[in-house]
Design a protein around this motif. Structure first.
Motif, PDB file in Angstrom:
ATOM      1  N   GLN A  54       0.813  -1.203   0.000  1.00 25.24           N
ATOM      2  CA  GLN A  54       0.000   0.000   0.000  1.00 25.24           C
ATOM      3  C   GLN A  54       0.854   1.265   0.000  1.00 25.24           C
ATOM      4  OE1 GLN A  54      -3.475  -0.129  -0.413  1.00 25.24           O
ATOM      5  NE2 GLN A  54      -2.722  -2.166  -0.906  1.00 25.24           N
ATOM      6  N   THR A  55       1.986   1.250   0.690  1.00 27.69           N
ATOM      7  CA  THR A  55       2.890   2.393   0.736  1.00 27.69           C
ATOM      8  C   THR A  55       4.324   1.906   0.593  1.00 27.69           C
ATOM      9  OG1 THR A  55       3.259   2.344   3.138  1.00 27.69           O
ATOM     10  CG2 THR A  55       1.314   3.551   2.348  1.00 27.69           C
ATOM     11  N   GLY A  56       5.239   2.870   0.320  1.00 24.41           N
ATOM     12  CA  GLY A  56       6.648   2.510   0.249  1.00 24.41           C
ATOM     13  C   GLY A  56       7.172   1.990   1.578  1.00 24.41           C
ATOM     14  N   ALA A  57       6.677   2.561   2.681  1.00 27.49           N
ATOM     15  CA  ALA A  57       7.128   2.116   4.008  1.00 27.49           C
ATOM     16  C   ALA A  57       6.691   0.684   4.292  1.00 27.49           C
ATOM     17  CB  ALA A  57       6.596   3.065   5.082  1.00 27.49           C
ATOM     18  N   THR A  58       5.433   0.364   3.961  1.00 25.06           N
ATOM     19  CA  THR A  58       4.976  -1.010   4.204  1.00 25.06           C
ATOM     20  C   THR A  58       5.643  -1.983   3.237  1.00 25.06           C
ATOM     21  OG1 THR A  58       3.018  -0.615   2.813  1.00 25.06           O
ATOM     22  CG2 THR A  58       2.757  -0.352   5.190  1.00 25.06           C
TER      23      THR A  58
END
Length: 222
Positions: A54-58
């Motif tokens: 979903q995001t770059g961090a996840t």
């Protein structure tokens, strides 16, 4: 539609590595045999794979670090794997001049970042939301169809009756196959009793979503 603590994401990560290495790789042949999977499931030779968070961090937490732990310690090159930006891994495969490639992308980057991509295997972790999510899936399907690939969405349906329910679960767009897993069947979690206690604390609707991966109408639910 599959869900929380059922082991779905780890299974997808293993499949990702297998499709990147190719079905004739000795480790992949053993993996297919050990898990009772068809020996022709994975095409021979290295190929391209796309993992979508979903995001770059996840992406870093859910995809990149666990996949790196599955790879050999030699013959692996990485780009941007420790930053939220789009990243990739290239894996040297004995007997082939081309490497296996794993791309790491994220929904928050938008569907335009997926244009032109081709992959024999692509996976999205958690539901791609709204029109942008639908466009991302469309781009992945286009890229997979051009090389005879496949796309997998692993998710806990926490958002109710969304477009995923209407188009994939009900209408079976793209000839979608739905697999629903029961969380309690995964006895390999570190604290199985803790998961059982957590499930027992949920409302009926919450348990349908979390344990059985069922879509539940969220209207009026706080």
């Amino acid at each position: 539609a599959v869900h929380h603590n059922s082991g779905k994401t780890y299974a997808i990560l293993m499949a990702c590595v297998a499709f990147a290495l190719g079905g004739d790789h000795p480790a992949v042949r053993c993996w297919l045999t050990d898990n009772g999977l068809p020996t022709d499931l994975v095409p021979d030779g290295p190929g391209a794979v796309i993992m979508v968070a979903q995001t770059g961090a996840t992406s870093i937490a859910l995809h990149r670090k666990p996949i790196m732990a599955l790879l050999p310690t030699v013959g692996v090159q990485t780009w941007n794997t420790n930053t939220p930006a789009e990243a990739r891994i290239e894996i040297t495969v004995p007997g082939y001049s081309r490497p296996g490639v794993i791309w790491f992308k994220s929904c928050d980057a938008g569907h335009r970042k997926f244009k032109g991509s081709e992959a024999r295997f692509a996976a999205i972790t958690e539901e791609p939301e709204g029109d942008e999510g639908r466009l991302i899936l469309d781009e992945l399907m286009r890229g997979a169809s051009s090389v005879g690939g496949r796309v997998v969405l692993d998710m806990t349906p926490q958002n109710g009756m969304t477009w995923v329910y209407d188009e994939l679960h009900q209408a079976r767009r793209y000839d979608c196959q739905v697999v629903e897993l029961d969380t309690t069947h995964n006895t390999l979690v570190p604290d199985y009793d803790g998961v059982q206690r957590w499930l027992s604390s949920l409302t009926d609707d919450q348990r349908q979503v979390r344990q059985y991966g069922q879509f539940v109408d969220r209207k009026g639910v706080i």
